[in-house]
Motif scaffolding. Structure first.
Motif, PDB file in Angstrom:
ATOM      1  N   SER A  58     103.268  37.843  -6.234  1.00 59.50           N
ATOM      2  CA  SER A  58     102.004  38.077  -7.749  1.00 59.50           C
ATOM      3  C   SER A  58     103.841  38.216  -8.814  1.00 59.50           C
ATOM      4  CB  SER A  58     101.531  39.232  -8.304  1.00 59.50           C
ATOM      5  OG  SER A  58     102.398  40.223  -7.962  1.00 59.50           O
ATOM      6  N   PRO A  59     103.460  37.493 -10.023  1.00 63.24           N
ATOM      7  CA  PRO A  59     101.770  36.718 -10.206  1.00 63.24           C
ATOM      8  C   PRO A  59     101.697  34.653  -9.519  1.00 63.24           C
ATOM      9  CG  PRO A  59     103.212  35.749 -11.777  1.00 63.24           C
ATOM     10  CD  PRO A  59     104.346  36.723 -11.710  1.00 63.24           C
ATOM     11  N   HIS A  71     100.788  32.064 -11.068  1.00 62.54           N
ATOM     12  CA  HIS A  71     101.486  31.426 -11.947  1.00 62.54           C
ATOM     13  C   HIS A  71     102.005  32.203 -13.114  1.00 62.54           C
ATOM     14  CE1 HIS A  71      99.094  28.002 -10.628  1.00 62.54           C
ATOM     15  NE2 HIS A  71      97.851  28.958 -10.334  1.00 62.54           N
ATOM     16  N   LYS A  72     103.749  31.838 -13.442  1.00 60.44           N
ATOM     17  CA  LYS A  72     103.784  32.092 -14.624  1.00 60.44           C
ATOM     18  C   LYS A  72     104.744  31.496 -15.149  1.00 60.44           C
ATOM     19  CE  LYS A  72     106.723  35.754 -16.918  1.00 60.44           C
ATOM     20  NZ  LYS A  72     105.759  36.777 -17.402  1.00 60.44           N
ATOM     21  N   THR A 117     107.267  30.976 -18.825  1.00 62.07           N
ATOM     22  CA  THR A 117     108.834  31.824 -19.865  1.00 62.07           C
ATOM     23  C   THR A 117     109.498  31.429 -19.958  1.00 62.07           C
ATOM     24  OG1 THR A 117     110.111  33.551 -19.533  1.00 62.07           O
ATOM     25  CG2 THR A 117     109.821  32.151 -17.411  1.00 62.07           C
ATOM     26  N   VAL A 150     112.430  37.907 -15.377  1.00 63.17           N
ATOM     27  CA  VAL A 150     111.519  36.982 -14.694  1.00 63.17           C
ATOM     28  C   VAL A 150     111.884  38.116 -13.870  1.00 63.17           C
ATOM     29  CG1 VAL A 150     109.882  35.757 -14.190  1.00 63.17           C
ATOM     30  CG2 VAL A 150     111.047  35.344 -16.313  1.00 63.17           C
ATOM     31  N   LEU A 162     109.682  38.266  -9.720  1.00 66.84           N
ATOM     32  CA  LEU A 162     108.196  38.287  -9.001  1.00 66.84           C
ATOM     33  C   LEU A 162     108.202  39.195  -7.548  1.00 66.84           C
ATOM     34  CD1 LEU A 162     109.013  33.838  -8.774  1.00 66.84           C
ATOM     35  CD2 LEU A 162     108.005  35.545 -10.375  1.00 66.84           C
ATOM     36  N   THR A 166     104.364  31.403  -5.617  1.00 66.94           N
ATOM     37  CA  THR A 166     104.361  31.806  -7.346  1.00 66.94           C
ATOM     38  C   THR A 166     105.511  29.764  -7.878  1.00 66.94           C
ATOM     39  OG1 THR A 166     105.047  34.042  -7.080  1.00 66.94           O
ATOM     40  CG2 THR A 166     105.441  32.676  -9.634  1.00 66.94           C
ATOM     41  N   LEU A 184     106.540  28.695 -11.231  1.00 71.84           N
ATOM     42  CA  LEU A 184     107.558  29.355 -12.212  1.00 71.84           C
ATOM     43  C   LEU A 184     107.843  28.139 -12.999  1.00 71.84           C
ATOM     44  CD1 LEU A 184     108.456  31.713 -13.604  1.00 71.84           C
ATOM     45  CD2 LEU A 184     110.590  31.670 -12.463  1.00 71.84           C
TER      46      LEU A 184
END
Lengths: 109, 115
Positions: B7-8, B10-11, B13, B19, B21, B110, B112
């Protein structure tokens, strides 16, 4: 140094045709070789490993230490075989993997 | 059923932000790994851990850090996100060598994006 080379980025075949995805490795010791597969929208999963000498979904791979190769073969490709295939190496008793750049297999009807 | 989650999923930033993960596994595996997947590069190892309090650098560790305070979790931190870290990140875990199994079980990934 450990290195895995997959020379083909894309392999496109027709249904029923034979398939061979190439994998060559560089490692001075005795390696453990694996093929992982990633189907569309699914997570990466193990397809087969050389030590088990098994056939999974009709795929086989033989470790050739003389040619430092571990090619993945299937005599008759199916449309559901379309996926991204990664060859990977583990050496020295450590479990971390070195992956090749991957080959996308596209099987057309 | 045992599983590995990330999680998440999708991110997005901004450059310079920190950040983290998350990766959580219920296999009770000692070994955990973080990879990044980029077109033309395949999967490259970022960091890995063979047990609690153990962490090791992988092939592309610059700009990343991990910590292992328990068996289940290996969070990956980007200390100051850069556009070059835009990628898909995969967490994986595996059992000990003594079990005879080298199979790594992968999380869903994820995605990013650093803008």
């Amino acid at each position: 140094a450990q290195r895995v080379t997959q020379p083909e980025k894309l392999l496109s075949v027709f249904k029923g045709a034979p398939v061979e995805l190439k994998c060559n490795y560089s490692y001075s010791g005795s390696p453990e070789l694996f093929w992982y597969v990633q189907y569309s929208r699914q997570r990466l999963q193990l397809l087969l490993r050389h030590i088990s000498r098994e056939s999974i979904k009709g795929f086989t791979a033989d470790l050739n230490k003389g040619e430092t190769s571990f090619h993945l073969k299937k005599p008759f490709a199916q449309e559901e075989d379309s996926a991204m295939y990664y060859c990977a190496l583990s050496g020295g008793g450590f479990q971390k993997l070195v992956f090749g750049t991957g080959t996308r297999l596209l099987v057309s009807p | 059923d045992a599983e590995i989650t990330q999680s998440p999923r999708h991110k997005i930033t901004e450059t310079g932000r920190q950040v983290t993960l998350a990766c959580h596994q219920t296999w009770n595996h000692n070994n955990m790994f973080w990879y990044r997947q980029d077109l033309g590069h395949g999967l490259r190892l970022i960091h890995y851990s063979y047990g609690v309090q153990d962490t090791n650098k992988g092939e592309v560790s610059d700009g990343y850090s991990v910590s292992r305070s328990n068996t289940e979790d290996l969070p990956l931190t980007l200390e100051s996100a850069a556009s070059s870290q835009t990628s898909v990140y995969f967490c994986a875990s595996s059992g000990d060598t003594g079990s005879g199994s080298y199979e790594q079980y992968f999380g869903p990934g994820t995605r990013l994006t650093v803008t």
